[in-house]
Scaffold this active site. Structure first.
Site, PDB file in Angstrom:
ATOM      1  N   ARG A   6       0.864  -1.161  -0.161  1.00  0.00           N
ATOM      2  CA  ARG A   6      -0.159  -0.007   0.016  1.00  0.00           C
ATOM      3  C   ARG A   6       0.922   1.366   0.018  1.00  0.00           C
ATOM      4  O   ARG A   6       0.553   2.363  -0.632  1.00  0.00           O
ATOM      5  CB  ARG A   6      -0.985  -0.131   1.456  1.00  0.00           C
ATOM      6  CG  ARG A   6      -1.860   1.011   1.231  1.00  0.00           C
ATOM      7  CD  ARG A   6      -3.195   0.722   0.264  1.00  0.00           C
ATOM      8  NE  ARG A   6      -4.365   1.305   0.700  1.00  0.00           N
ATOM      9  CZ  ARG A   6      -5.206   1.683  -0.046  1.00  0.00           C
ATOM     10  NH1 ARG A   6      -5.139   1.727  -1.323  1.00  0.00           N
ATOM     11  NH2 ARG A   6      -6.320   2.175   0.383  1.00  0.00           N
ATOM     12  N   SER A 179      -9.835   2.960   3.665  1.00  0.00           N
ATOM     13  CA  SER A 179     -10.133   1.823   2.854  1.00  0.00           C
ATOM     14  C   SER A 179     -10.412   1.902   1.213  1.00  0.00           C
ATOM     15  O   SER A 179     -10.892   0.975   0.650  1.00  0.00           O
ATOM     16  CB  SER A 179     -11.647   1.241   3.345  1.00  0.00           C
ATOM     17  OG  SER A 179     -12.834   2.388   3.150  1.00  0.00           O
ATOM     18  N   LYS A 180     -10.191   3.214   0.746  1.00  0.00           N
ATOM     19  CA  LYS A 180     -10.416   3.424  -0.521  1.00  0.00           C
ATOM     20  C   LYS A 180      -9.587   3.115  -1.397  1.00  0.00           C
ATOM     21  O   LYS A 180      -8.371   2.598  -1.057  1.00  0.00           O
ATOM     22  CB  LYS A 180     -10.829   5.154  -0.694  1.00  0.00           C
ATOM     23  CG  LYS A 180     -11.857   5.456   0.175  1.00  0.00           C
ATOM     24  CD  LYS A 180     -13.380   4.742  -0.056  1.00  0.00           C
ATOM     25  CE  LYS A 180     -14.507   5.550   0.768  1.00  0.00           C
ATOM     26  NZ  LYS A 180     -14.483   5.508   2.041  1.00  0.00           N
ATOM     27  N   HIS A 181      -9.561   3.343  -2.760  1.00  0.00           N
ATOM     28  CA  HIS A 181      -8.643   2.816  -4.055  1.00  0.00           C
ATOM     29  C   HIS A 181      -7.352   3.252  -3.752  1.00  0.00           C
ATOM     30  O   HIS A 181      -6.389   2.775  -4.104  1.00  0.00           O
ATOM     31  CB  HIS A 181      -9.445   3.143  -5.372  1.00  0.00           C
ATOM     32  CG  HIS A 181     -10.741   2.458  -5.375  1.00  0.00           C
ATOM     33  ND1 HIS A 181     -11.766   2.762  -4.943  1.00  0.00           N
ATOM     34  CD2 HIS A 181     -11.106   1.411  -6.075  1.00  0.00           C
ATOM     35  CE1 HIS A 181     -12.814   2.109  -5.237  1.00  0.00           C
ATOM     36  NE2 HIS A 181     -12.263   1.036  -6.143  1.00  0.00           N
TER      37      HIS A 181
END
Length: 398
Positions: A6, A179-181
Protein backbone atom coordinates in the site's frame (compact mmCIF):
# COMPACT_ATOMS: atom_id res chain seq x y z
CA UNK A 1 7.26 -0.95 7.26
CA UNK A 2 3.83 -2.59 7.33
CA UNK A 3 1.53 -2.49 4.28
CA UNK A 4 4.44 -2.31 1.87
CA UNK A 5 2.03 -3.06 -0.97
CA UNK A 6 0.00 0.00 0.00
CA UNK A 7 2.81 2.38 0.93
CA UNK A 8 6.30 2.15 -0.45
CA UNK A 9 9.39 4.10 -1.36
CA UNK A 10 7.52 6.55 -3.60
CA UNK A 11 5.28 7.65 -0.72
CA UNK A 12 8.29 7.98 1.58
CA UNK A 13 10.17 10.02 -1.00
CA UNK A 14 7.37 12.55 -1.40
CA UNK A 15 6.87 12.77 2.37
CA UNK A 16 10.59 13.47 2.76
CA UNK A 17 10.25 16.26 0.19
CA UNK A 18 7.60 17.89 2.37
CA UNK A 19 9.70 17.57 5.52
CA UNK A 20 12.87 18.78 3.78
CA UNK A 21 11.02 21.80 2.45
CA UNK A 22 10.25 22.96 6.00
CA UNK A 23 6.90 21.19 6.23
CA UNK A 24 5.05 23.88 4.30
CA UNK A 25 1.40 24.17 5.15
CA UNK A 26 -1.42 23.83 2.66
CA UNK A 27 -1.37 27.61 2.29
CA UNK A 28 2.20 27.86 1.01
CA UNK A 29 3.46 24.41 0.03
CA UNK A 30 3.34 22.77 -3.36
CA UNK A 31 2.47 19.13 -2.67
CA UNK A 32 -1.29 19.73 -2.66
CA UNK A 33 -0.95 21.42 -6.05
CA UNK A 34 1.02 18.51 -7.45
CA UNK A 35 -1.52 16.00 -6.12
CA UNK A 36 -4.43 18.02 -7.51
CA UNK A 37 -2.81 18.35 -10.93
CA UNK A 38 -1.96 14.65 -11.17
CA UNK A 39 -5.40 13.52 -9.96
CA UNK A 40 -7.31 15.86 -12.28
CA UNK A 41 -5.32 14.56 -15.24
CA UNK A 42 -5.80 10.95 -14.17
CA UNK A 43 -9.59 11.13 -13.88
CA UNK A 44 -10.06 13.48 -16.83
CA UNK A 45 -11.12 16.74 -15.22
CA UNK A 46 -9.92 20.34 -15.45
CA UNK A 47 -9.81 21.28 -11.76
CA UNK A 48 -9.21 19.29 -8.58
CA UNK A 49 -9.31 20.59 -5.00
CA UNK A 50 -8.03 18.64 -2.00
CA UNK A 51 -9.84 18.49 1.36
CA UNK A 52 -9.33 16.88 4.74
CA UNK A 53 -12.22 14.46 4.09
CA UNK A 54 -14.69 13.25 1.50
CA UNK A 55 -17.36 14.80 3.69
CA UNK A 56 -15.79 18.24 3.35
CA UNK A 57 -15.75 17.85 -0.42
CA UNK A 58 -19.49 17.17 -0.50
CA UNK A 59 -20.35 20.14 1.69
CA UNK A 60 -18.12 22.39 -0.42
CA UNK A 61 -19.88 21.12 -3.54
CA UNK A 62 -23.32 21.90 -2.09
CA UNK A 63 -22.09 25.38 -1.16
CA UNK A 64 -20.65 25.92 -4.64
CA UNK A 65 -23.93 25.18 -6.41
CA UNK A 66 -25.81 27.49 -4.04
CA UNK A 67 -27.57 25.05 -1.69
CA UNK A 68 -28.79 26.89 1.38
CA UNK A 69 -31.65 27.36 3.81
CA UNK A 70 -34.76 25.39 2.85
CA UNK A 71 -33.38 24.06 -0.45
CA UNK A 72 -33.98 20.40 -1.22
CA UNK A 73 -31.23 17.94 -2.12
CA UNK A 74 -32.14 14.54 -3.59
CA UNK A 75 -29.95 11.62 -2.51
CA UNK A 76 -30.36 7.87 -1.99
CA UNK A 77 -30.97 6.51 1.53
CA UNK A 78 -28.47 3.68 1.00
CA UNK A 79 -25.19 5.51 1.62
CA UNK A 80 -22.88 6.68 4.38
CA UNK A 81 -24.18 9.24 6.90
CA UNK A 82 -21.95 11.95 5.36
CA UNK A 83 -24.47 12.54 2.58
CA UNK A 84 -27.13 13.39 5.14
CA UNK A 85 -24.76 15.37 7.36
CA UNK A 86 -23.66 17.78 4.64
CA UNK A 87 -27.23 18.49 3.55
CA UNK A 88 -28.19 19.35 7.13
CA UNK A 89 -24.99 21.38 7.57
CA UNK A 90 -26.22 23.63 4.76
CA UNK A 91 -29.64 23.99 6.43
CA UNK A 92 -31.08 22.17 3.43
CA UNK A 93 -33.75 19.47 3.32
CA UNK A 94 -32.87 15.86 2.45
CA UNK A 95 -35.16 14.18 -0.07
CA UNK A 96 -34.67 10.42 -0.42
CA UNK A 97 -35.02 8.78 -3.83
CA UNK A 98 -35.32 5.00 -3.97
CA UNK A 99 -32.76 2.61 -5.43
CA UNK A 100 -32.62 0.07 -8.23
CA UNK A 101 -32.99 -3.46 -6.75
CA UNK A 102 -30.16 -4.91 -8.87
CA UNK A 103 -27.49 -2.19 -9.06
CA UNK A 104 -28.33 -0.84 -5.56
CA UNK A 105 -27.83 2.68 -6.95
CA UNK A 106 -30.31 5.55 -7.03
CA UNK A 107 -33.27 5.12 -9.39
CA UNK A 108 -33.49 7.99 -11.94
CA UNK A 109 -37.25 7.48 -12.26
CA UNK A 110 -37.72 8.13 -8.55
CA UNK A 111 -35.47 11.18 -8.75
CA UNK A 112 -37.86 12.55 -11.38
CA UNK A 113 -40.81 11.92 -9.06
CA UNK A 114 -39.10 13.72 -6.17
CA UNK A 115 -38.14 16.94 -7.98
CA UNK A 116 -39.97 20.07 -6.79
CA UNK A 117 -39.45 23.81 -7.35
CA UNK A 118 -37.26 23.75 -4.22
CA UNK A 119 -34.84 21.12 -5.54
CA UNK A 120 -31.39 22.73 -5.70
CA UNK A 121 -29.10 19.70 -6.22
CA UNK A 122 -29.11 15.99 -7.02
CA UNK A 123 -26.49 13.90 -5.21
CA UNK A 124 -26.27 10.35 -6.62
CA UNK A 125 -23.80 7.91 -5.06
CA UNK A 126 -21.64 5.53 -7.10
CA UNK A 127 -22.12 2.72 -4.63
CA UNK A 128 -19.43 0.09 -4.03
CA UNK A 129 -17.52 1.19 -7.16
CA UNK A 130 -20.40 1.20 -9.65
CA UNK A 131 -21.56 4.38 -11.37
CA UNK A 132 -25.27 5.24 -11.34
CA UNK A 133 -27.30 5.38 -14.55
CA UNK A 134 -26.19 8.93 -15.33
CA UNK A 135 -27.75 9.69 -18.74
CA UNK A 136 -31.32 10.06 -17.41
CA UNK A 137 -30.02 11.87 -14.33
CA UNK A 138 -28.15 14.41 -16.45
CA UNK A 139 -31.23 14.80 -18.65
CA UNK A 140 -33.18 15.76 -15.53
CA UNK A 141 -30.35 18.14 -14.64
CA UNK A 142 -30.63 19.91 -17.99
CA UNK A 143 -34.43 19.92 -18.04
CA UNK A 144 -34.80 21.44 -14.57
CA UNK A 145 -31.49 23.33 -14.39
CA UNK A 146 -30.42 21.38 -11.31
CA UNK A 147 -26.70 20.65 -10.84
CA UNK A 148 -25.57 17.09 -10.11
CA UNK A 149 -22.93 16.30 -7.49
CA UNK A 150 -21.75 12.73 -7.93
CA UNK A 151 -20.44 11.12 -4.77
CA UNK A 152 -17.76 8.81 -6.17
CA UNK A 153 -16.09 8.18 -2.81
CA UNK A 154 -16.02 4.45 -3.59
CA UNK A 155 -15.60 4.58 -7.36
CA UNK A 156 -12.14 5.81 -8.33
CA UNK A 157 -11.57 5.32 -12.08
CA UNK A 158 -15.03 3.83 -12.64
CA UNK A 159 -16.55 4.26 -16.09
CA UNK A 160 -20.07 4.81 -17.39
CA UNK A 161 -20.77 3.57 -20.91
CA UNK A 162 -17.07 3.83 -21.70
CA UNK A 163 -16.70 7.34 -20.24
CA UNK A 164 -14.74 8.34 -17.13
CA UNK A 165 -17.29 9.20 -14.48
CA UNK A 166 -15.56 12.50 -13.70
CA UNK A 167 -16.62 13.76 -17.14
CA UNK A 168 -20.36 13.46 -16.52
CA UNK A 169 -21.70 15.41 -13.53
CA UNK A 170 -21.01 19.08 -12.84
CA UNK A 171 -19.00 18.07 -9.74
CA UNK A 172 -17.56 14.70 -8.73
CA UNK A 173 -16.34 13.98 -5.20
CA UNK A 174 -13.87 11.31 -4.07
CA UNK A 175 -12.73 10.03 -0.68
CA UNK A 176 -9.13 9.15 0.13
CA UNK A 177 -9.90 7.50 3.48
CA UNK A 178 -7.81 4.43 4.20
CA UNK A 179 -10.24 1.81 2.80
CA UNK A 180 -10.56 3.55 -0.57
CA UNK A 181 -8.77 2.76 -3.82
CA UNK A 182 -6.08 5.35 -3.07
CA UNK A 183 -5.52 6.84 0.35
CA UNK A 184 -4.05 9.80 2.19
CA UNK A 185 -4.98 8.23 5.54
CA UNK A 186 -8.02 10.48 5.69
CA UNK A 187 -8.97 13.02 3.07
CA UNK A 188 -10.93 13.82 -0.04
CA UNK A 189 -10.61 15.44 -3.43
CA UNK A 190 -13.29 16.99 -5.63
CA UNK A 191 -13.15 17.66 -9.38
CA UNK A 192 -15.01 19.85 -11.83
CA UNK A 193 -14.64 21.49 -15.22
CA UNK A 194 -16.49 24.58 -14.00
CA UNK A 195 -14.10 27.36 -12.95
CA UNK A 196 -16.70 29.18 -10.84
CA UNK A 197 -17.51 26.04 -8.89
CA UNK A 198 -13.79 25.31 -8.44
CA UNK A 199 -13.12 28.76 -6.98
CA UNK A 200 -16.08 28.54 -4.62
CA UNK A 201 -15.13 25.06 -3.41
CA UNK A 202 -11.50 26.04 -2.89
CA UNK A 203 -12.45 29.12 -0.91
CA UNK A 204 -15.01 27.17 1.12
CA UNK A 205 -12.31 24.73 2.23
CA UNK A 206 -9.75 27.41 2.96
CA UNK A 207 -11.40 30.11 5.09
CA UNK A 208 -12.66 32.10 2.13
CA UNK A 209 -9.29 33.58 1.18
CA UNK A 210 -9.73 36.18 -1.56
CA UNK A 211 -6.46 35.29 -3.28
CA UNK A 212 -7.48 31.75 -4.17
CA UNK A 213 -8.02 30.93 -7.87
CA UNK A 214 -9.56 27.75 -9.25
CA UNK A 215 -6.33 25.88 -9.80
CA UNK A 216 -3.97 26.84 -6.97
CA UNK A 217 -4.51 26.38 -3.25
CA UNK A 218 -1.48 28.36 -2.12
CA UNK A 219 -2.41 31.62 -0.43
CA UNK A 220 1.00 33.03 0.46
CA UNK A 221 2.35 33.30 -3.05
CA UNK A 222 3.13 37.03 -2.98
CA UNK A 223 4.55 38.55 0.19
CA UNK A 224 3.78 42.10 -0.96
CA UNK A 225 0.07 41.30 -0.76
CA UNK A 226 0.12 39.74 2.70
CA UNK A 227 2.49 42.37 4.09
CA UNK A 228 0.12 45.21 3.33
CA UNK A 229 -1.93 46.30 6.40
CA UNK A 230 -4.75 47.41 4.10
CA UNK A 231 -5.14 43.98 2.49
CA UNK A 232 -8.49 42.29 3.12
CA UNK A 233 -7.87 38.56 3.24
CA UNK A 234 -11.35 37.05 3.14
CA UNK A 235 -14.09 37.73 0.61
CA UNK A 236 -16.11 34.51 1.01
CA UNK A 237 -17.36 32.20 3.75
CA UNK A 238 -15.30 29.12 4.43
CA UNK A 239 -13.96 26.54 6.84
CA UNK A 240 -10.46 25.23 7.41
CA UNK A 241 -10.88 21.95 5.53
CA UNK A 242 -7.44 21.92 3.89
CA UNK A 243 -5.47 18.73 3.34
CA UNK A 244 -2.06 18.74 5.09
CA UNK A 245 0.96 18.69 2.81
CA UNK A 246 2.20 15.37 4.17
CA UNK A 247 -1.17 13.77 3.33
CA UNK A 248 -1.04 15.27 -0.15
CA UNK A 249 2.39 13.66 -0.58
CA UNK A 250 0.73 10.29 -0.01
CA UNK A 251 -2.02 11.24 -2.44
CA UNK A 252 0.41 12.13 -5.20
CA UNK A 253 2.28 8.84 -4.85
CA UNK A 254 -0.96 6.87 -4.69
CA UNK A 255 -2.31 8.60 -7.81
CA UNK A 256 0.83 7.62 -9.70
CA UNK A 257 0.19 4.01 -8.62
CA UNK A 258 -3.60 4.07 -9.09
CA UNK A 259 -3.69 1.65 -12.02
CA UNK A 260 -2.06 -1.01 -9.83
CA UNK A 261 -4.61 -0.54 -7.05
CA UNK A 262 -7.58 -0.62 -9.43
CA UNK A 263 -6.36 -3.75 -11.23
CA UNK A 264 -5.89 -5.53 -7.91
CA UNK A 265 -9.46 -4.79 -6.82
CA UNK A 266 -10.85 -5.96 -10.15
CA UNK A 267 -8.90 -9.22 -9.90
CA UNK A 268 -10.02 -9.89 -6.32
CA UNK A 269 -13.66 -9.09 -7.13
CA UNK A 270 -13.46 -11.57 -10.00
CA UNK A 271 -12.25 -14.22 -7.54
CA UNK A 272 -15.31 -13.74 -5.31
CA UNK A 273 -17.57 -13.79 -8.37
CA UNK A 274 -16.03 -17.06 -9.53
CA UNK A 275 -16.55 -18.63 -6.10
CA UNK A 276 -20.22 -17.63 -6.11
CA UNK A 277 -21.05 -18.15 -9.79
CA UNK A 278 -23.12 -21.31 -9.22
CA UNK A 279 -24.85 -19.93 -6.13
CA UNK A 280 -28.46 -19.03 -6.85
CA UNK A 281 -29.04 -17.05 -3.66
CA UNK A 282 -26.00 -14.72 -3.75
CA UNK A 283 -26.88 -12.13 -6.40
CA UNK A 284 -23.92 -9.86 -7.21
CA UNK A 285 -24.38 -6.14 -7.76
CA UNK A 286 -25.42 -5.89 -11.40
CA UNK A 287 -22.85 -4.12 -13.56
CA UNK A 288 -24.52 -3.08 -16.83
CA UNK A 289 -22.78 -3.41 -20.18
CA UNK A 290 -20.09 -0.80 -20.85
CA UNK A 291 -19.80 0.15 -17.16
CA UNK A 292 -16.54 -0.34 -15.27
CA UNK A 293 -17.17 -1.22 -11.63
CA UNK A 294 -13.95 -0.69 -9.64
CA UNK A 295 -15.18 -2.65 -6.61
CA UNK A 296 -14.59 -0.82 -3.38
CA UNK A 297 -16.16 -4.04 -2.17
CA UNK A 298 -17.60 -7.04 -3.96
CA UNK A 299 -21.24 -6.84 -2.90
CA UNK A 300 -24.13 -9.20 -3.33
CA UNK A 301 -27.73 -9.59 -2.25
CA UNK A 302 -28.45 -12.56 0.01
CA UNK A 303 -31.71 -14.19 -1.10
CA UNK A 304 -32.27 -17.15 1.18
CA UNK A 305 -34.94 -17.70 3.84
CA UNK A 306 -33.94 -21.00 5.45
CA UNK A 307 -30.48 -19.80 6.55
CA UNK A 308 -30.26 -16.38 8.18
CA UNK A 309 -27.87 -13.66 7.09
CA UNK A 310 -26.11 -13.91 10.47
CA UNK A 311 -25.82 -17.70 10.34
CA UNK A 312 -24.27 -17.53 6.88
CA UNK A 313 -21.77 -14.96 8.14
CA UNK A 314 -20.95 -17.05 11.23
CA UNK A 315 -20.12 -20.07 9.09
CA UNK A 316 -18.01 -17.88 6.78
CA UNK A 317 -15.99 -16.73 9.80
CA UNK A 318 -15.70 -20.33 11.02
CA UNK A 319 -14.16 -21.25 7.65
CA UNK A 320 -11.53 -18.54 8.01
CA UNK A 321 -13.28 -15.49 6.57
CA UNK A 322 -12.65 -12.16 8.26
CA UNK A 323 -16.37 -11.37 8.38
CA UNK A 324 -19.00 -10.07 6.01
CA UNK A 325 -19.81 -6.39 6.19
CA UNK A 326 -23.43 -5.30 6.27
CA UNK A 327 -24.67 -2.24 4.44
CA UNK A 328 -25.17 0.92 6.47
CA UNK A 329 -28.60 1.38 7.95
CA UNK A 330 -30.68 3.54 5.61
CA UNK A 331 -30.18 7.22 6.35
CA UNK A 332 -33.71 7.71 7.60
CA UNK A 333 -33.35 4.67 9.89
CA UNK A 334 -30.18 5.90 11.60
CA UNK A 335 -30.85 6.88 15.21
CA UNK A 336 -29.93 10.52 14.70
CA UNK A 337 -32.64 10.80 12.04
CA UNK A 338 -35.31 8.36 13.19
CA UNK A 339 -35.31 9.86 16.69
CA UNK A 340 -35.90 13.36 15.31
CA UNK A 341 -32.78 14.66 17.07
CA UNK A 342 -31.61 16.18 13.77
CA UNK A 343 -34.51 18.63 13.87
CA UNK A 344 -32.79 20.50 16.71
CA UNK A 345 -30.23 21.75 14.18
CA UNK A 346 -32.83 24.13 12.75
CA UNK A 347 -36.23 23.80 14.46
CA UNK A 348 -38.10 26.41 12.38
CA UNK A 349 -37.22 24.58 9.17
CA UNK A 350 -37.05 20.94 10.24
CA UNK A 351 -39.69 20.85 12.97
CA UNK A 352 -42.71 20.43 10.66
CA UNK A 353 -41.06 17.82 8.40
CA UNK A 354 -42.37 14.27 8.54
CA UNK A 355 -40.87 11.35 6.60
CA UNK A 356 -43.71 8.83 6.56
CA UNK A 357 -42.95 5.20 5.81
CA UNK A 358 -42.47 3.74 3.36
CA UNK A 359 -40.00 6.40 2.24
CA UNK A 360 -38.09 4.15 -0.18
CA UNK A 361 -39.64 0.65 -0.27
CA UNK A 362 -37.02 -0.93 -2.53
CA UNK A 363 -34.18 0.27 -0.29
CA UNK A 364 -36.09 -1.03 2.74
CA UNK A 365 -36.16 -4.48 1.13
CA UNK A 366 -32.60 -4.57 -0.24
CA UNK A 367 -30.58 -3.10 2.64
CA UNK A 368 -30.94 -6.02 5.11
CA UNK A 369 -29.86 -8.49 2.43
CA UNK A 370 -26.60 -6.89 1.30
CA UNK A 371 -23.27 -8.60 1.93
CA UNK A 372 -20.00 -6.78 1.32
CA UNK A 373 -16.74 -8.68 0.84
CA UNK A 374 -13.42 -6.85 1.22
CA UNK A 375 -11.28 -6.25 -1.87
CA UNK A 376 -8.64 -4.12 -0.12
CA UNK A 377 -5.87 -6.71 -0.08
CA UNK A 378 -2.25 -6.49 -1.18
CA UNK A 379 -2.38 -9.42 -3.56
CA UNK A 380 -4.63 -12.12 -4.93
CA UNK A 381 -2.79 -14.59 -2.70
CA UNK A 382 -3.70 -12.53 0.37
CA UNK A 383 -7.34 -12.54 -0.68
CA UNK A 384 -7.43 -16.26 -1.45
CA UNK A 385 -8.34 -17.43 2.11
CA UNK A 386 -11.36 -15.09 2.08
CA UNK A 387 -12.48 -16.39 -1.29
CA UNK A 388 -11.95 -19.98 -0.17
CA UNK A 389 -14.01 -19.32 2.97
CA UNK A 390 -16.85 -18.07 0.78
CA UNK A 391 -16.64 -21.13 -1.43
CA UNK A 392 -16.71 -23.45 1.58
CA UNK A 393 -19.66 -21.61 3.12
CA UNK A 394 -21.66 -21.87 -0.09
CA UNK A 395 -20.86 -25.56 -0.36
CA UNK A 396 -21.79 -26.16 3.29
CA UNK A 397 -25.26 -24.65 2.91
CA UNK A 398 -26.13 -26.38 -0.38
Amino acid sequence: MKNTWRFGELELRYIREVIDSGFGSGTSGSMNNRFETAFAKKVGSKYAITFNSGTGTLQAALYAVGVGYGDEVITPPLTVISNLDVILAQNAVPVFADIDPDTFNIDPADIARKITPRTKAIMPVALYGLCCDMDPIMELSRKHNIPVIMDAAEAHMAEYKGRPIASIAQITSYSTENSKHITTGDGGIVVTDNEEYAIKMRKFGSLGYAALPAGDGRIRRHKDIFQDPAYKRHDAFGYNFRMPEVAAALGLAQTERMDFFIKLRLDIAAMYAEAAKECSYLLPQKTPKDYLNTYWTWTCKYERDDVSWKDFRAKYVEFGGDGIYAAWALLYDETIFASGAWKKLCPPLYGPLDYKRPVCPVADTVQPKLMQFVTNFGSKAEAEPQVEALYKTIRYFK
